[in-house]
Design a protein around this motif. Structure first.
Motif, PDB file in Angstrom:
ATOM      1  N   ARG A 277      -1.120  13.519  -1.067  1.00 39.23           N
ATOM      2  CA  ARG A 277      -0.866  12.439  -0.117  1.00 39.23           C
ATOM      3  C   ARG A 277      -2.154  11.961   0.547  1.00 39.23           C
ATOM      4  NH1 ARG A 277       3.475   9.417  -0.010  1.00 39.23           N
ATOM      5  NH2 ARG A 277       3.181   9.093   2.225  1.00 39.23           N
TER       6      ARG A 277
ATOM      7  N   ALA B 143       0.817  -1.217   0.000  1.00 37.40           N
ATOM      8  CA  ALA B 143       0.000   0.000   0.000  1.00 37.40           C
ATOM      9  C   ALA B 143       0.852   1.268   0.000  1.00 37.40           C
ATOM     10  CB  ALA B 143      -0.935  -0.001   1.202  1.00 37.40           C
ATOM     11  N   LYS B 144       1.880   1.293   0.854  1.00 40.57           N
ATOM     12  CA  LYS B 144       2.707   2.494   0.948  1.00 40.57           C
ATOM     13  C   LYS B 144       3.484   2.736  -0.343  1.00 40.57           C
ATOM     14  CE  LYS B 144       3.330   2.500   5.972  1.00 40.57           C
ATOM     15  NZ  LYS B 144       4.321   2.471   7.084  1.00 40.57           N
ATOM     16  N   SER B 145       4.053   1.677  -0.905  1.00 43.01           N
ATOM     17  CA  SER B 145       4.799   1.808  -2.158  1.00 43.01           C
ATOM     18  C   SER B 145       3.875   2.210  -3.300  1.00 43.01           C
ATOM     19  CB  SER B 145       5.507   0.496  -2.493  1.00 43.01           C
ATOM     20  OG  SER B 145       6.412   0.137  -1.470  1.00 43.01           O
TER      21      SER B 145
ATOM     22  N   SER C 126      -4.039   0.549   5.497  1.00 38.26           N
ATOM     23  CA  SER C 126      -3.218   0.913   6.651  1.00 38.26           C
ATOM     24  C   SER C 126      -4.064   1.490   7.764  1.00 38.26           C
ATOM     25  CB  SER C 126      -2.141   1.918   6.221  1.00 38.26           C
ATOM     26  OG  SER C 126      -2.745   3.084   5.715  1.00 38.26           O
TER      27      SER C 126
ATOM     28  N   SER D  23       1.032   4.003  -3.087  1.00 39.19           N
ATOM     29  CA  SER D  23       0.665   5.412  -2.950  1.00 39.19           C
ATOM     30  C   SER D  23       1.834   6.329  -3.296  1.00 39.19           C
ATOM     31  CB  SER D  23       0.181   5.693  -1.529  1.00 39.19           C
ATOM     32  OG  SER D  23       1.222   5.452  -0.593  1.00 39.19           O
ATOM     33  N   THR D  24       3.058   5.905  -2.930  1.00 35.18           N
ATOM     34  CA  THR D  24       4.233   6.699  -3.279  1.00 35.18           C
ATOM     35  C   THR D  24       4.449   6.739  -4.787  1.00 35.18           C
ATOM     36  OG1 THR D  24       5.267   6.091  -1.173  1.00 35.18           O
ATOM     37  CG2 THR D  24       6.710   6.957  -2.891  1.00 35.18           C
TER      38      THR D  24
ATOM     39  N   CYS E 273      -3.857   9.668  -1.859  1.00 33.94           N
ATOM     40  CA  CYS E 273      -3.156   8.413  -2.102  1.00 33.94           C
ATOM     41  C   CYS E 273      -3.053   7.559  -0.853  1.00 33.94           C
ATOM     42  CB  CYS E 273      -1.741   8.700  -2.636  1.00 33.94           C
ATOM     43  SG  CYS E 273      -1.723   9.582  -4.208  1.00 33.94           S
ATOM     44  N   ARG E 274      -3.494   8.057   0.281  1.00 35.62           N
ATOM     45  CA  ARG E 274      -3.371   7.307   1.530  1.00 35.62           C
ATOM     46  C   ARG E 274      -4.247   6.071   1.470  1.00 35.62           C
ATOM     47  NH1 ARG E 274      -4.682  10.830   6.513  1.00 35.62           N
ATOM     48  NH2 ARG E 274      -2.936  11.981   5.591  1.00 35.62           N
ATOM     49  N   SER E 275      -3.684   4.973   1.759  1.00 37.82           N
ATOM     50  CA  SER E 275      -4.395   3.698   1.622  1.00 37.82           C
ATOM     51  C   SER E 275      -5.330   3.473   2.802  1.00 37.82           C
ATOM     52  CB  SER E 275      -3.396   2.541   1.525  1.00 37.82           C
ATOM     53  OG  SER E 275      -2.634   2.476   2.707  1.00 37.82           O
TER      54      SER E 275
END
Length: 203
Positions: free
Chosen positions: A176, A105-107, A184, A109-110, A179-181
């Protein structure tokens, strides 16, 4: 669901901006000149056209004979389109509505944020070089005789619109908060639930 919708909106806006930039690149009417009654001359980045009712067009064969503003604008627009093509691929991988990089998820959104930033740089480059082109045309118009000087044409406005749409779409993609999942957030909430009632498992 809202964040994925905003990502999709940003992607579509960027796609529309890139399409407008491509259309402006191949348009002939970057600058125009009127001679006599109905005789028109159009200059584009790749060809020039002239005539009355029927116009004939010729492709620019020599790069060194072109004015400085045409050479610089052509190079910057091509660079902008190349950067937009890379941004399209990167943002497609990072968008929530695609299945690339599932479980990261973090990758993901980045990656979407990087694609949005690339779109913003591409749009800014298009707006900057188009504004500089207009400035050069206006300066030449005031320095030369009006019968021999050029005015900027419709392609300039299409290029400006393309740059603005590309930047707007990139802003949505690079947000951001957009794009925050949610995964999480759900994980963090599940971790907090047992702490709210620590003695529930005891009699």
């Amino acid at each position: 669901m809202a964040s994925s919708g905003l990502q999709l909106l940003g992607f579509l806006l960027s796609l529309a901006g890139v399409a407008a930039t491509v259309a402006a690149t191949f348009m002939v009417e970057w600058k125009k000149q009127y001679q006599g009654k109905g005789h028109r001359i159009y200059e584009g980045l790749w060809m020039s056209c002239s005539g009355n009712e029927r116009t004939t067009c010729e492709i620019h064969e020599s790069l060194l004979k072109l004015p400085t503003e045409v050479q610089a604008t052509r190079a910057a627009i091509l660079l902008s389109l190349f950067l937009s093509a890379l941004a399209l691929m990167v943002s497609t991988v990072g968008m929530k509505c695609t299945r690339f990089m599932d479980g990261m998820a973090k990758s993901k959104s980045t990656t979407a944020m990087i694609g949005g930033i690339m779109f913003m740089i591409s749009g800014l480059l298009t707006i900057t070089i188009t504004s500089w082109y207009v400035k050069m045309i206006v300066q030449t118009f005031h320095q030369t005789h009006r019968l021999l000087s050029y005015e900027f044409g419709k392609a300039v406005f299409v290029s400006w619109a393309g740059g603005l749409l590309t930047m707007a779409g990139g802003a949505f993609l690079s947000c951001r908060r957009c794009c925050r999942s949610k995964s999480s957030e759900s994980i963090s909430s599940n971790q907090l639930l047992p702490n709210s009632n620590p003695k529930s498992n005891y009699v």
